[in-house]
Design a protein around this motif. Sequence first.
Motif, short mmCIF file in Angstrom:
data_model
loop_
_atom_site.label_atom_id
_atom_site.label_comp_id
_atom_site.label_asym_id
_atom_site.label_seq_id
_atom_site.Cartn_x
_atom_site.Cartn_y
_atom_site.Cartn_z
N GLU A 121 -19.72 19.54 28.43
CA GLU A 121 -19.22 20.91 28.25
C GLU A 121 -17.72 20.92 28.02
O GLU A 121 -17.20 21.71 27.21
CB GLU A 121 -19.57 21.75 29.48
CG GLU A 121 -21.07 22.07 29.59
CD GLU A 121 -21.41 22.74 30.89
OE1 GLU A 121 -20.47 23.03 31.68
OE2 GLU A 121 -22.61 23.00 31.14
N ARG A 122 -16.98 20.03 28.72
CA ARG A 122 -15.53 19.97 28.52
C ARG A 122 -15.19 19.49 27.11
O ARG A 122 -14.31 20.04 26.44
CB ARG A 122 -14.91 19.03 29.57
CG ARG A 122 -13.37 19.02 29.52
CD ARG A 122 -12.75 18.37 30.74
NE ARG A 122 -12.85 16.91 30.70
CZ ARG A 122 -13.66 16.18 31.44
NH1 ARG A 122 -14.49 16.80 32.32
NH2 ARG A 122 -13.69 14.87 31.37
N ILE A 123 -15.93 18.50 26.66
CA ILE A 123 -15.69 17.99 25.30
C ILE A 123 -16.02 19.05 24.26
O ILE A 123 -15.27 19.25 23.28
CB ILE A 123 -16.52 16.72 25.07
CG1 ILE A 123 -15.98 15.57 25.93
CG2 ILE A 123 -16.52 16.32 23.59
CD1 ILE A 123 -16.87 14.34 25.93
N GLN A 124 -17.15 19.75 24.43
CA GLN A 124 -17.53 20.79 23.47
C GLN A 124 -16.51 21.91 23.42
O GLN A 124 -16.24 22.48 22.35
CB GLN A 124 -18.92 21.34 23.83
CG GLN A 124 -20.07 20.36 23.62
CD GLN A 124 -20.22 19.94 22.17
OE1 GLN A 124 -19.80 20.65 21.25
NE2 GLN A 124 -20.80 18.77 21.95
N ALA A 125 -15.90 22.25 24.57
CA ALA A 125 -14.87 23.29 24.60
C ALA A 125 -13.65 22.86 23.80
O ALA A 125 -13.05 23.65 23.06
CB ALA A 125 -14.50 23.61 26.04
N VAL A 126 -13.27 21.58 23.94
CA VAL A 126 -12.12 21.06 23.19
C VAL A 126 -12.44 21.02 21.69
O VAL A 126 -11.61 21.39 20.85
CB VAL A 126 -11.73 19.65 23.69
CG1 VAL A 126 -10.66 19.03 22.79
CG2 VAL A 126 -11.24 19.72 25.13
#
Length: 340
Positions: free
Chosen positions: A31-36
């Motif tokens: 989820e953190r990667i997708q947000a970035v």
Amino acid sequence: MADVAREAGVSLMTVSRAVNGKGEISDETRERIQAVIKRLGYRPSGIARSLATNHTATVGLVVLDNTNPFFSEIARGVEQVAYETGYKVFLCNTDEDIEREAEMLHSLEEKRVDGVILGGSRLDDASLYAGLRRHPAAVLVNRVLPQGSFGTVLVNDAHGTRCAVEHLIRAGHRTIGFLAGPPHSYSGHQRAAAYRATLKDAGLPQNTSWEQGGAPTVAGGQTAARQLLAAHPELTALFCYNDLTAVGALQACAAMGLDVPGDVAIVGFDDIPMAAIVTPALTTCHVPTYTLGRHAMDLLLAHICGCLEECENIVVQPELMVRASAPRPSPTYSGSQVSG
């Protein structure tokens, strides 16, 4: 990808796993990667991915004439299956030009497409084989090659032609001409052979001068019909290579003061949308062209996956659609019987 990894505080490998959905990664990290990725507007490089996987998720579709509704419907079927399976389609139009067709096959090879579909071909067997053998997979529509592991999707031209000519015979026609289309057409040769065989089986006269070639277009059909009917006024019916040719024949008859079907009955082939709305509406052999395109793309995907001999080639049966340009004989018709 390096920017995404830096912003998310993870490795390049972790970003790759998140993007490709491969390998173990925690939901929180994903989820953190997708947000970035969303914030930076990152999109994976298709070129880089294709170099790494030797797979581009693209195919080429080469057609003879993209203005002909027959080929546009095939293209629609191909593109729908491609969309459903995550492929993109490069559409190439040859305009019935042999050199251009060979060039298109070479261009698609340079683009590293995963396979090609040929919606008809005008190349000779040797040139076509040379152009296709360099592709990972290939499917031919309405063309057969004696060599090579290529898929084929065929219209049963002989069956459709026999249905059309026998319909004219049952309506009492004994002098039936043929507008034969282009000289290098595989379908044209199949239909010409079936036309002659049907006349022979019915015990009717065969006359090669009753056959007239021409471009497979409305203008080509109009020119061919004018020439044939002027030279042979005894003809009472025309069987045409395709519907565009048949529409041209309708125009030629109108210009020559001939009534259709009173003076000349006309039958086409393909059943493009135009066939039902011209006046008189065209009797023709219906070919499910959209389904033909879907079959071609399904078969190409099977070949891309390496099934080869397990892949079944496909034959589609046309169906005669009787309309006003060549109606059925009336119940009271008492024309002479034809032998055979």
